[in-house]
Design an enzyme around this catalytic site. Sequence first.
Site, PDB file in Angstrom:
ATOM      1  N   HIS A 255    -127.985 -57.087  18.618  1.00 48.58           N
ATOM      2  CA  HIS A 255    -128.654 -57.090  17.327  1.00 48.58           C
ATOM      3  C   HIS A 255    -127.654 -57.401  16.212  1.00 48.58           C
ATOM      4  CE1 HIS A 255    -127.082 -53.035  18.048  1.00 48.58           C
ATOM      5  NE2 HIS A 255    -126.973 -52.902  16.740  1.00 48.58           N
TER       6      HIS A 255
ATOM      7  N   GLU B  56    -132.093 -50.102  19.209  1.00 44.83           N
ATOM      8  CA  GLU B  56    -133.179 -49.206  19.587  1.00 44.83           C
ATOM      9  C   GLU B  56    -134.375 -49.984  20.125  1.00 44.83           C
ATOM     10  OE1 GLU B  56    -132.112 -46.024  16.008  1.00 44.83           O
ATOM     11  OE2 GLU B  56    -133.575 -47.633  15.690  1.00 44.83           O
TER      12      GLU B  56
ATOM     13  N   GLU C 107    -127.674 -37.772  18.618  1.00 43.02           N
ATOM     14  CA  GLU C 107    -126.862 -38.377  17.563  1.00 43.02           C
ATOM     15  C   GLU C 107    -127.259 -37.788  16.222  1.00 43.02           C
ATOM     16  OE1 GLU C 107    -127.175 -42.602  17.459  1.00 43.02           O
ATOM     17  OE2 GLU C 107    -125.928 -42.909  19.238  1.00 43.02           O
TER      18      GLU C 107
ATOM     19  N   ARG D 212    -120.566 -41.955  12.220  1.00 40.19           N
ATOM     20  CA  ARG D 212    -119.522 -42.615  12.959  1.00 40.19           C
ATOM     21  C   ARG D 212    -118.190 -42.308  12.326  1.00 40.19           C
ATOM     22  NH1 ARG D 212    -120.191 -48.100  14.297  1.00 40.19           N
ATOM     23  NH2 ARG D 212    -122.428 -48.153  13.831  1.00 40.19           N
TER      24      ARG D 212
END
Length: 548
Positions: free
Chosen positions: A165, A257, A456, A492
């Site tokens: 992506h 996703e 997450e 992150r």
Amino acid sequence: MTAISPSPPSSIFAAPGRRFFDRRYPLLRRCSTAPRLAVSSRLFSSRSSRSGTNGFLEDPPPSSSGGDVLHAGPPPSPRSAEGVPVFVTLPANVVGPGGRIVNRKAMLASLKALSLAGVEGVVVEFWWGIVERDNPGVYDWSGYADLVSMASRHGLKVRAIMAFHQCGSGPGDPCWIPLPQWVLKEMDREPDLAYSDRYGRRNKEYISLGCDNLPVLKGRSPIQTYSDFMRSFRDTFKHFLGIVITEVQVGMGPAGELRYPSCPSEKLKRPSSPPELGEFQCYDKNMLASLRACAQNIGMPEWGYGGPLGVSNLTQNPEETSFFRSNGSWNSDYGKFFLEWYSGLLLLHGEILCMATTAIFLQTGVKIFAKVAGIYWHYLTCSHPSELTAGYYNTITRDGYLPLARLFGKYKMILCCSCFDIQDPEELKGSKSSPEGFLRQLVYAARMHNLPLSGENSGTILDDKSLDQVIKSSRLSSAGAYESSLSFNYVRMDRHLFDPHNWPRFTRFVRQMSNARTFQAKLDFRGRDQYLSSCSATEEVKRSFAFY
């Protein structure tokens, strides 16, 4: 370029065997005359190749990067015999557009700090737009090979994300990573390779699943192209698989996703953005051809001309729309037909990628992951509009996550999901969002199919409240009789993670998630904690990390 036929592409309905197809997608079965597909490790290959045992290529070709053959170092030591192992996602642009690590000094310092903190491993996105950036079938893995070797030397495991992506919002974004240039040229020639909404707005985050099996990419289909990419990855990193690279996550849509790009991914990452209803992504000609064929096959051709009417504006109250309101047409015969078709194609796309990924990585020792989106706004309404436009047929009368869990459970995959750090609003005040409700439903679906989870965080705020919520959410998957394994991925790493007020909080969180006794046995707290919490150490990491 091969022209795309306006007639309904039979390949959009192709499924691995009639029994699967009849049982799992009854509506699509009635619309399909597709032949069966044979299941093998060569099923999704675009080239004729000799196969060795377990479907692996005999004498695989060397990496196009021209580098040396990779060899793994000693396997990372297990860090936690109990508890929840913690991974950390590295910056999206850790490997730059030229295929090299952007700031090697920063990465060395960061990996050392993560290792000392007791982190289990790192998550790395292997971007299609970087590895196969200029020409089809020409792969440059050199920067990622360097990164994997660095992680191995610091005793860190690697979860590799096959990122098919786009990343970022545009060329001005510092983390801008588009699809490969040669793919974008094909999209310019044939705009219907991209998803489209009712206004004709094209989304190039991910190739439309409407052409999954059509030879639209220089003679290859998107599925063949993704499979060739993963096969090249497997052959290049074969000495690391199951030792350092212990997990592979396959990208299945925008942001990796399994969903439609009903909202731009960058908007979904902004907590301050208004909760959007989303737009149905079914207006490219291949999707419309599929819808038209389904409608004609059930004797309702008037249902095949596009998505639902009355969905109104993106940020409108669902109760003010004729389709999404409590007694709206989402629950009519037409609504059920459309939503079953729309969600069914998404499941079929996921099924094909599950087949390809498990065949390619058969007996390599890696665990396979797939990710679903955490779409929780409007969750407390009857129609769940934001989930419907994303492709999750989840309403007050229908569980849309059980089919997803069933699919991933069938292929022994691990389900990755976000929202572990978000609480329900303390005072609803008209809000219909419920991240905790969404997560409970997804965890229940995972338990029903004995599906391991990887959690997450959705936000980037590193405070005690959000980290405590992660610990609370992690207990959901281990409660009751359906206990399953769990890992957590912190999304992150950036320079703020190493701030003097954030780093001690993060290391404490890692110790809470993993087993404290195991952590203490591995590290000398007196010496290591002094290093981890010292201002000079964190400042050193921050200075070297400032480039990001």
